[in-house]
Each structure stands twice: as structure tokens, then as C-alpha cells.
Motif scaffolding. Structure first.
Motif, PDB file in Angstrom:
ATOM      1  N   HIS A 311       0.816  -1.220   0.000  1.00 52.54           N
ATOM      2  CA  HIS A 311       0.000   0.000   0.000  1.00 52.54           C
ATOM      3  C   HIS A 311       0.846   1.266   0.000  1.00 52.54           C
ATOM      4  O   HIS A 311       0.314   2.360   0.207  1.00 52.54           O
ATOM      5  CB  HIS A 311      -0.945  -0.013   1.207  1.00 52.54           C
ATOM      6  N   LEU A 313       3.144   2.418   1.997  1.00 51.57           N
ATOM      7  CA  LEU A 313       3.416   3.075   3.269  1.00 51.57           C
ATOM      8  C   LEU A 313       4.857   2.793   3.682  1.00 51.57           C
ATOM      9  O   LEU A 313       5.282   1.638   3.743  1.00 51.57           O
ATOM     10  CB  LEU A 313       2.446   2.583   4.339  1.00 51.57           C
ATOM     11  N   PRO A 329       0.407   8.883   6.511  1.00 53.58           N
ATOM     12  CA  PRO A 329       0.064   9.433   5.197  1.00 53.58           C
ATOM     13  C   PRO A 329       0.098  10.963   5.191  1.00 53.58           C
ATOM     14  O   PRO A 329      -0.139  11.613   6.215  1.00 53.58           O
ATOM     15  CB  PRO A 329      -1.363   8.917   4.967  1.00 53.58           C
ATOM     16  N   TRP A 337      -4.222   9.911  12.690  1.00 55.72           N
ATOM     17  CA  TRP A 337      -4.231   8.639  11.969  1.00 55.72           C
ATOM     18  C   TRP A 337      -4.439   7.470  12.927  1.00 55.72           C
ATOM     19  O   TRP A 337      -5.149   6.517  12.629  1.00 55.72           O
ATOM     20  CB  TRP A 337      -2.929   8.459  11.181  1.00 55.72           C
ATOM     21  N   PHE A 385      -6.778   0.412   3.917  1.00 50.65           N
ATOM     22  CA  PHE A 385      -5.813   1.028   3.011  1.00 50.65           C
ATOM     23  C   PHE A 385      -6.266   0.950   1.558  1.00 50.65           C
ATOM     24  O   PHE A 385      -5.933   1.813   0.747  1.00 50.65           O
ATOM     25  CB  PHE A 385      -4.443   0.371   3.166  1.00 50.65           C
TER      26      PHE A 385
END
Length: 390
Positions: A311, A313, A329, A337, A385
Motif C-alpha cells: 500500500h 506506506l 500518510p 491517523w 488502506f
């Protein structure tokens, strides 16, 4: 109304208390939470340790001696020799402690000397908050040395001014690092010890996570520099052997410091109970359960590294420990978050800001739930996600 010490009145709530409240509200609502917030292992304490503890409980108990049991000190010395190739005198250079946290907090009280011009403690940030809290409670000032991904999460000791070195009584290091999971090479410890000795500063190395590593070689330790002058290493069985509730660790290093701490300890009563010390002998003498622990954490780590990579990250540091230091993010704060993941995925993570403002932009994931719980959490996070509604 009780008159409290100004230093006690100034003590701020432990940051995880706020996280605990949010988690409690979710649990009260009947939600099945997976908690990656606090680094309290959920793996079983090894049977050999539990058996040793049980066998050591007799019908009569006695106060434990401040120096700790000689067989425990010898077991610790033997482990240090096997692990790091260093030979320490178990009588003069090793002191069993009530875990490591009690000494992380109280060590500043032993070395700060404001009247003598030594009123400062150097810590790293983001970081475990207890060294700073202990320094402030002891009446010291604190200078936070920033850790960043660009410098490998190592502090720039060359940037510390001569004035600060002249006022410092204590430098705290913590590798493998909480919260970043970074490791320090032996060359860094050598530099740190050299600078500390040059300015008569005590180097305290908190190495609670030294046995949770995933590469080809175990991380270096500060005692590998050889001469332990101006150096003390703190260790614990909490993470290595999943023994957080036992509160068993040790301090090792400079014999002058160890002797001074030993003289103080009868007055403060923080020696581990003897039955815990007997169990600790079994733990320090066995490596198989440590290898099994590493295998368990490696499986969890692989699961989450794959998830975050898929994803996009970014995971910074995270070479060792059971922590992952994950970038937040864009456009989000770490607390925002973290609360969003709790609300939408029933997953608790620790905002990086809990470890100081230097930790903003990250969250820390403590991979302490069971593998099955980690898999359930990864599935929920995968959906979040990917933007898929439950």
C-alpha cells in the motif's frame, strides 16, 4: 489538602494513559480490539522459567539482599561472555535490578550534581520518555538530541557543544531503539564512550531489545568497547524472555558506579524477590526460547512489511526490536491517523508524538499480539488502506 513536592506536581500523565482510555471506550462498546500500542509481549513466558519460579517459592520468605544472588550474577556474567565476548566480574561489575525501568528513572539521581556544575542529562528523541522524566524529577535539565532517518536514527554527538558536555552528567542511548527500531554499530558506541570519558560523563546504554533482531548478525552492544569506565549497560528479561511481569534485569559496567548503586539499594528496597532471581537464572541460561521468540516476531514482521509495502506506506528504521516505525500518510498527524485506525479497523497503534515532537509523522506498531491477532489486524488494515468498505 496534601502538600506535594513541586517536582511531583509537575509530572505529566504517561502518554499511553490517553491511549488506554480510547481503547477502554472501544472495549466497552463491545469491539474486538487488537492492541499494538504498548510493548507488553503477549507470548508465553517459557515453561523453564515458570517452573524455576515455582520451585523457588518456599514456605518461608526473606528480604532479598541488595547485591542480588551470587548465582544470578554469575549467570548474567556468563551470558554477557557468550553474547558479547566480554568478561565482567560478577561481584564488582554486575547488579541485578527490578527490571530496567526503575534504574532508567532513578540513575540521574545518582550522578547529577548541580552544585558541582553537572546539572544536565542528554537524551535522544523521539524516545522512551522515562530517562527524561527521571532527569527532571532529580532536578536536572534535559537536552534532547534529535534522531532522524537521514542520520540512521543516531544522534550527532559532534554537534553537542563543549558547554553542554561540560554541564552533562549523563548521556542516555537506547539501541536497538525504541521507537524507531534502529540499531547502532560498534563504531558509534566507541565514539560515544570516548566523548563521555573525555568530559567525565556517564554513558548509560539501555539495551532492552538487544535480542530481538532479524538480520544475519546480532546487534552490537556498548560493553563490546572493552573498558567499562564511565559506562553502564541496562538489560532486562522483559522483552528477551517475555517476562515483563517479573521485573528482572541488571546493570553492568563501571565498578565504581555499580558499587555506589549497591550501597544505596538497601535504603530503597528495589532488589528483585529471590524466587524471581531464581527464575531469572533459568532465563539467562537458555537461548532456545529466545530463538523461538525471534522466529515469532519475524513472522509478524514479515506480515506487516508486506502489507505496508503493497500500500505504499514507508517503514523507517525497524531493523530490530518488535516495533515498526511507520510513516503517516501525507496531510495527517500521527494522533489523527492512530484514532482513525482505531475507529475504522479496531487497531490500536501509538502516535509518534507520544515519544516527543520529533516523532510526529510516524506511528509505532508494537508487534506484541499473537500471530493470529496480527493476521486479523492485517486483514482489517488491508481493507482500510485499499478503500474497501466493510
Amino acid at each position: 489538602m496534601v502538600h506535594l513536592s513541586p517536582r511531583l506536581r509537575e509530572v505529566e500523565p504517561y502518554p499511553f494513559e490517553a491511549l488506554d482510555r480510547a481503547k477502554a471506550e472501544a472495549l466497552e462498546a463491545g469491539r474486538a480490539i487488537v492492541d499494538f500500542g504498548v510493548g507488553d509481549p503477549r507470548e508465553e513466558t517459557p515453561a523453564i522459567v515458570r517452573d524455576a519460579l515455582s520451585d523457588a517459592i518456599g514456605p518461608i520468605s526473606s528480604y532479598p539482599r541488595a547485591a542480588g544472588l551470587p548465582p544470578l550474577r554469575r549467570a548474567i556474567a556468563a551470558w554477557l561472555d557468550r553474547r558479547y565476548g566480554v568478561a565482567l566480574d560478577p561481584d564488582d561489575q554486575i547488579l541485578p535490578t527490578l527490571g530496567s525501568k526503575e534504574l532508567v528513572f532513578s540513575l540521574a539521581q545518582a550522578v547529577l550534581d548541580p552544585a558541582g556544575g553537572r546539572d544536565l542529562v542528554l537524551t535522544t528523541a523521539p524516545g522512551y520518555p522515562i530517562p527524561e522524566r527521571g532527569a527532571r524529577y532529580a532536578g536536572g535539565e534535559v537536552v534532547r538530541l534529535p534522531l532522524s532517518e537521514e542520520n540512521g536514527f543516531l544522534p550527532d554527538l559532534a554537534a553537542v557543544s563543549a558547554d553542554l558536555w561540560g554541564r552533562a552528567a549523563l548521556l542516555w542511548l537506547n539501541y536497538p531503539n525504541n521507537p524507531t527500531g534502529a540499531v547502532a554499530p560498534l563504531s558509534f558506541y566507541e565514539e560515544a564512550v570516548e566523548r563521555c570519558r573525555a568530559h567525565d560523563v556517564l554513558l548509560a546504554s539501555d539495551e532492552a531489545y538487544s535480542e530481538l533482531w532479524f538480520g544475519d548478525a546480532a546487534p552490537a552492544g556498548a560493553l563490546q568497547v572493552g573498558d567499562p569506565t564511565n559506562l553502564v549497560v541496562l538489560q532486562t528479561l522483559s522483552k528477551r524472555s517475555s517476562m515483563t511481569g517479573y521485573r528482572s534485569g541488571f546493570a553492568a559496567g563501571d565498578p565504581e558506579l555499580i558499587g555506589a548503586l549497591r550501597r544505596l539499594r538497601p535504603a530503597v528496597g528495589v532488589t528483585p524477590q529471590e524466587f524471581v532471581q531464581r527464575a531469572s537464572i533459568a532465563a539467562w541460561g537458555d537461548e532456545r526460547h529466545v530463538e523461538q521468540n525471534r522466529e515469532r516476531y519475524a513472522a509478524k514482521r514479515a506480515l506487516f512489511l508486506d502489507l505496508f509495502a503493497r500500500h505504499g506506506l514507508h517503514v523507517a528504521g525497524s531493523e530490530a526490536t518488535f516495533y515498526l516505525w511507520v510513516s503517516v500518510p501525507a496531510g495527517r498527524t500521527s494522533l489523527d491517523w492512530a484514532l482513525d485506525l482505531l475507529e475504522r479497523a479496531d487497531v490500536v497503534v501509538a502516535p509518534g508524538s507520544f515519544f516527543g515532537p520529533e516523532g510526529e509523522g510516524f506511528v509505532r506498531i508494537a508487534m506484541v499480539p499473537t500471530l493470529a491477532e496480527c493476521e486479523r489486524a492485517a486483514t482489517a488494515l488491508d481493507r482500510i488502506f485499499a478503500g474497501v468498505s466493510a
